[in-house]
Design a protein around this motif. Structure first.
Motif, PDB file in Angstrom:
ATOM      1  N   ALA A  43     -20.289 -45.119  75.010  1.00  0.00           N
ATOM      2  CA  ALA A  43     -21.527 -44.443  75.403  1.00  0.00           C
ATOM      3  C   ALA A  43     -22.725 -45.094  74.719  1.00  0.00           C
ATOM      4  O   ALA A  43     -22.585 -45.818  73.724  1.00  0.00           O
ATOM      5  CB  ALA A  43     -21.454 -42.962  75.041  1.00  0.00           C
ATOM      6  N   LEU A  44     -23.905 -44.804  75.272  1.00  0.00           N
ATOM      7  CA  LEU A  44     -25.158 -45.333  74.733  1.00  0.00           C
ATOM      8  C   LEU A  44     -26.233 -44.261  74.884  1.00  0.00           C
ATOM      9  O   LEU A  44     -26.404 -43.690  75.958  1.00  0.00           O
ATOM     10  CB  LEU A  44     -25.571 -46.594  75.502  1.00  0.00           C
ATOM     11  CG  LEU A  44     -26.927 -47.213  75.168  1.00  0.00           C
ATOM     12  CD1 LEU A  44     -26.930 -47.788  73.754  1.00  0.00           C
ATOM     13  CD2 LEU A  44     -27.283 -48.297  76.195  1.00  0.00           C
ATOM     14  N   THR A  73     -19.778 -46.894  79.633  1.00  0.00           N
ATOM     15  CA  THR A  73     -19.404 -46.055  80.773  1.00  0.00           C
ATOM     16  C   THR A  73     -20.311 -44.846  80.940  1.00  0.00           C
ATOM     17  O   THR A  73     -20.395 -44.275  82.030  1.00  0.00           O
ATOM     18  CB  THR A  73     -17.961 -45.559  80.621  1.00  0.00           C
ATOM     19  OG1 THR A  73     -17.845 -44.868  79.359  1.00  0.00           O
ATOM     20  CG2 THR A  73     -16.968 -46.715  80.645  1.00  0.00           C
ATOM     21  N   ASP A  74     -20.978 -44.440  79.844  1.00  0.00           N
ATOM     22  CA  ASP A  74     -21.817 -43.247  79.869  1.00  0.00           C
ATOM     23  C   ASP A  74     -23.127 -43.543  79.155  1.00  0.00           C
ATOM     24  O   ASP A  74     -23.126 -44.051  78.028  1.00  0.00           O
ATOM     25  CB  ASP A  74     -21.112 -42.083  79.169  1.00  0.00           C
ATOM     26  CG  ASP A  74     -19.874 -41.637  79.922  1.00  0.00           C
ATOM     27  OD1 ASP A  74     -19.988 -40.700  80.743  1.00  0.00           O
ATOM     28  OD2 ASP A  74     -18.798 -42.238  79.713  1.00  0.00           O
ATOM     29  N   VAL A  75     -24.238 -43.220  79.825  1.00  0.00           N
ATOM     30  CA  VAL A  75     -25.555 -43.381  79.207  1.00  0.00           C
ATOM     31  C   VAL A  75     -26.211 -42.018  79.113  1.00  0.00           C
ATOM     32  O   VAL A  75     -26.328 -41.299  80.116  1.00  0.00           O
ATOM     33  CB  VAL A  75     -26.454 -44.341  80.002  1.00  0.00           C
ATOM     34  CG1 VAL A  75     -27.801 -44.514  79.283  1.00  0.00           C
ATOM     35  CG2 VAL A  75     -25.793 -45.700  80.178  1.00  0.00           C
ATOM     36  N   TYR A  76     -26.634 -41.662  77.902  1.00  0.00           N
ATOM     37  CA  TYR A  76     -27.343 -40.409  77.673  1.00  0.00           C
ATOM     38  C   TYR A  76     -28.842 -40.719  77.693  1.00  0.00           C
ATOM     39  O   TYR A  76     -29.419 -41.171  76.692  1.00  0.00           O
ATOM     40  CB  TYR A  76     -26.936 -39.805  76.332  1.00  0.00           C
ATOM     41  CG  TYR A  76     -25.440 -39.578  76.192  1.00  0.00           C
ATOM     42  CD1 TYR A  76     -24.695 -39.034  77.241  1.00  0.00           C
ATOM     43  CD2 TYR A  76     -24.767 -39.919  75.017  1.00  0.00           C
ATOM     44  CE1 TYR A  76     -23.333 -38.817  77.122  1.00  0.00           C
ATOM     45  CE2 TYR A  76     -23.402 -39.708  74.885  1.00  0.00           C
ATOM     46  CZ  TYR A  76     -22.693 -39.160  75.933  1.00  0.00           C
ATOM     47  OH  TYR A  76     -21.337 -38.957  75.811  1.00  0.00           O
ATOM     48  N   PHE A  77     -29.476 -40.507  78.861  1.00  0.00           N
ATOM     49  CA  PHE A  77     -30.899 -40.781  79.023  1.00  0.00           C
ATOM     50  C   PHE A  77     -31.704 -39.600  78.484  1.00  0.00           C
ATOM     51  O   PHE A  77     -31.605 -38.486  79.021  1.00  0.00           O
ATOM     52  CB  PHE A  77     -31.239 -41.007  80.501  1.00  0.00           C
ATOM     53  CG  PHE A  77     -30.763 -42.314  81.051  1.00  0.00           C
ATOM     54  CD1 PHE A  77     -31.423 -43.496  80.752  1.00  0.00           C
ATOM     55  CD2 PHE A  77     -29.648 -42.366  81.889  1.00  0.00           C
ATOM     56  CE1 PHE A  77     -30.990 -44.708  81.274  1.00  0.00           C
ATOM     57  CE2 PHE A  77     -29.207 -43.565  82.423  1.00  0.00           C
ATOM     58  CZ  PHE A  77     -29.879 -44.747  82.107  1.00  0.00           C
ATOM     59  N   PRO A 108     -23.116 -48.545  89.586  1.00  0.00           N
ATOM     60  CA  PRO A 108     -22.525 -47.350  90.203  1.00  0.00           C
ATOM     61  C   PRO A 108     -21.352 -46.762  89.412  1.00  0.00           C
ATOM     62  O   PRO A 108     -21.011 -45.592  89.606  1.00  0.00           O
ATOM     63  CB  PRO A 108     -22.063 -47.866  91.580  1.00  0.00           C
ATOM     64  CG  PRO A 108     -21.917 -49.348  91.407  1.00  0.00           C
ATOM     65  CD  PRO A 108     -22.947 -49.751  90.418  1.00  0.00           C
ATOM     66  N   ASP A 109     -20.735 -47.559  88.538  1.00  0.00           N
ATOM     67  CA  ASP A 109     -19.593 -47.052  87.770  1.00  0.00           C
ATOM     68  C   ASP A 109     -20.005 -46.397  86.455  1.00  0.00           C
ATOM     69  O   ASP A 109     -19.147 -45.864  85.734  1.00  0.00           O
ATOM     70  CB  ASP A 109     -18.623 -48.196  87.473  1.00  0.00           C
ATOM     71  CG  ASP A 109     -18.015 -48.777  88.742  1.00  0.00           C
ATOM     72  OD1 ASP A 109     -17.848 -48.008  89.712  1.00  0.00           O
ATOM     73  OD2 ASP A 109     -17.725 -49.993  88.773  1.00  0.00           O
ATOM     74  N   VAL A 110     -21.276 -46.452  86.125  1.00  0.00           N
ATOM     75  CA  VAL A 110     -21.768 -45.856  84.882  1.00  0.00           C
ATOM     76  C   VAL A 110     -22.258 -44.442  85.167  1.00  0.00           C
ATOM     77  O   VAL A 110     -22.909 -44.191  86.178  1.00  0.00           O
ATOM     78  CB  VAL A 110     -22.908 -46.709  84.287  1.00  0.00           C
ATOM     79  CG1 VAL A 110     -23.497 -46.030  83.051  1.00  0.00           C
ATOM     80  CG2 VAL A 110     -22.395 -48.101  83.932  1.00  0.00           C
ATOM     81  N   GLY A 311     -13.985 -43.850  72.363  1.00  0.00           N
ATOM     82  CA  GLY A 311     -14.737 -45.076  72.130  1.00  0.00           C
ATOM     83  C   GLY A 311     -15.833 -44.822  71.121  1.00  0.00           C
ATOM     84  O   GLY A 311     -15.744 -43.883  70.317  1.00  0.00           O
ATOM     85  N   VAL A 312     -16.869 -45.644  71.155  1.00  0.00           N
ATOM     86  CA  VAL A 312     -18.011 -45.437  70.268  1.00  0.00           C
ATOM     87  C   VAL A 312     -19.236 -45.072  71.099  1.00  0.00           C
ATOM     88  O   VAL A 312     -19.324 -45.384  72.286  1.00  0.00           O
ATOM     89  CB  VAL A 312     -18.316 -46.678  69.399  1.00  0.00           C
ATOM     90  CG1 VAL A 312     -17.175 -46.943  68.421  1.00  0.00           C
ATOM     91  CG2 VAL A 312     -18.606 -47.906  70.244  1.00  0.00           C
ATOM     92  N   GLY A 313     -20.167 -44.396  70.449  1.00  0.00           N
ATOM     93  CA  GLY A 313     -21.461 -44.110  71.042  1.00  0.00           C
ATOM     94  C   GLY A 313     -22.513 -44.881  70.268  1.00  0.00           C
ATOM     95  O   GLY A 313     -22.669 -44.671  69.057  1.00  0.00           O
TER      96      GLY A 313
END
Length: 342
Positions: A43-44, A73-77, A108-110, A311-313
Motif C-alpha cells: 500500500a501507499l 496494490t492499494d493507494v490511500y488517497f 485498473p488493478d490498483v 505487505g508494507v504500507g
C-alpha cells in the motif's frame, strides 16, 4: 553520605552496563542478512493534491507506472480531513472523479481508497466525537459520496484511538454495512500494538488521555486489535516514528511488531506494516532501508506465512525519492524466478 553516594555510583554503573548490553545485543542481532523477501501486495499513502487539484494525463500515467513498478496494490488517497460534524467540503475533493477515471485507464488493478480521518475527540481534546451518533451518521453519508465517486474503499485514520474505544468499533460496524454489500473495502490505519497489555490500566489511572506524547499513549491491546481486524478488510499499522537512537534498535522495533501483528491478525485480515520514507526531525536512526530490513527479520521469525495477504504500507508518496523506490524494489519485492530448463 559517602556510603549513599557510593551506592548511587554503583547503581549508575549497573544501569549503564544493562543499557550497554541491550545496545550490544541489538547490534549483534541486526547483523545477519534477512532471508525473507517481501510481497507483491503493498500500500501507499498518497497526498491530498491528487483528489483536490487538476493533473495532466502525463502525470496520471507516470503515477500509474510508479505503482506498477513497485507492486502497489492499494493507494490511500488523502481526501479529508473530516469537519467536526463528519462532513468533507466538496471543494476539497473536486478532482476526485477525474482521478478515479484516470486510475481506471492507467492502473485498473490498483484499488484507490478514500483516506479520511481527523483528530478523535477524547476527554475534551480533539475535533470529531465518534461517540455522537449524529456525527457518525454524517461520516457515513460522507463515505457514501466517495463510494459513489468510484473509490474502491474507505480508509480511516482517526487518532488517537484507545483500546476501549467503543465509538470507533461501532463506526467500523456501520461502515462495513456500507462497503461489503457494494464489494468495496474498509481499511484502518492504527498505531502499533502495546508492548505489555497489562500496563494499559496503569497508564489509564496515572496519565490523562488526549493528543500528544505527554498523554496516555493510544496503543491497541491484542484484544482490541483483533476486534478491529474482524471488522476491517485491511489493517495498516503505523509502525513508524519509533524514536530509537540506533538503526539496530529501530530495526528490532519493526521486526517485533511485524512478527507479533502477523501472528495475531494475519489470518483474519490483510495487514500492511507501515514503513517511513521521511526522516522524523528528532530521529536519526529510522529510515526506509532499516524499516524494510526489520520487517523482513520479523517475517523470518514466523513459523508459517499468514493465511491472508500482507505487505508494507509506504508513508508516503510525497516523501519517497527515486533512490528510495529503487532500494525498496531491490530489498523488498520478490525476486523473479530463475530461468530453468531449455
Amino acid at each position: 553520605m559517602r556510603g549513599v553516594l557510593k551506592r548511587i555510583g554503583w547503581l549508575a554503573v549497573y544501569v549503564l552496563g544493562l543499557v550497554a548490553l541491550v545496545f550490544a545485543g541489538a547490534w549483534v542481532w541486526w547483523q545477519p542478512e534477512p532471508e525473507a523477501r517481501g510481497t507483491e501486495v503493498n500500500a501507499l499513502w498518497a497526498r491530498h493534491q491528487w483528489v483536490g487539484e487538476e493533473h495532466t494525463e502525463d502525470e496520471y500515467r507516470a503515477f500509474a507506472r510508479l505503482l506498477r513498478e513497485n507492486r502497489i496494490t492499494d493507494v490511500y488517497f488523502h481526501a479529508g480531513p473530516f469537519e467536526p460534524n463528519g462532513s468533507v467540503p466538496p471543494a476539497k475533493y473536486r478532482n476526485a472523479g477525474k482521478l478515479i477515471a484516470a486510475m481506471r485507464r492507467h492502473a485498473p488493478d490498483v484499488r484507490p481508497q478514500a483516506y479520511l480521518g481527523q483528530i478523535r475527540k477524547v476527554d475534551g481534546y480533539g475535533l470529531v466525537d465518534l461517540d455522537d451518533r449524529a456525527v457518525r451518521e454524517t461520516v457515513l453519508k460522507t463515505d457514501m459520496i466517495f463510494l459513489d465517486l468510484g473509490f474502491a474503499g474507505i480508509h480511516y485514520d482517526f487518532e488517537p484511538i484507545y483500546h476501549d474505544d467503543q465509538g470507533f468499533l461501532t463506526l467500523l460496524d456501520e461502515t462495513r454495512a456500507l462497503t461489503r454489500p457494494r464489494g468495496r473495502l474498509l481499511s484502518v490505519a492504527i498505531e502499533q500494538l502495546t508492548t505489555v497489555d497489562a500496563l494499559q490500566p496503569v497508564y489509564k489511572a496515572l496519565l490523562p488521555r488526549g493528543w500528544g506524547r505527554a498523554h496516555y499513549p493510544p496503543r491497541p491491546t491484542r484484544d482490541f486489535l483483533t476486534k478491529i481486524a474482524d471488522r476491517a478488510d485491511q489493517v495498516a499499522i503505523m509502525t513508524y516514528d519509533v524514536g530509537l537512537p540506533t538503526r539496530s534498535l529501530a530495526g528490532l522495533h519493526f521486526a517485533w511488531h511485524t512478527e507479533q501483528t502477523l501472528r495475531l491478525i494475519g489470518d483474519r485480515t490483510t495487514v500492511f506494516i507501515g514503513v517511513p520514507t521521511y526522516r522524523p526531525s528528532m530521529d536519526w536512526a529510522e529510515d526506509l532501508p532499516g524499516a524494510l530490513r526489520g520487517v523482513r527479520r520479523g517475517l523470518d521469525a514466523l513459523d508459517r506465512p499468514p493465511a491472508r495477504p500482507y505487505g508494507v504500507g509506504v508513508y508516503a508518496d510525497w516523501t519517497t525519492s527515486p533512490a528510495e523506490w529503487a532500494r525498496y524494489r531491490a530489498t523488498w519485492l520478490p525476486r523473479a524466478p530463475a530461468n530453468v530448463g531449455g
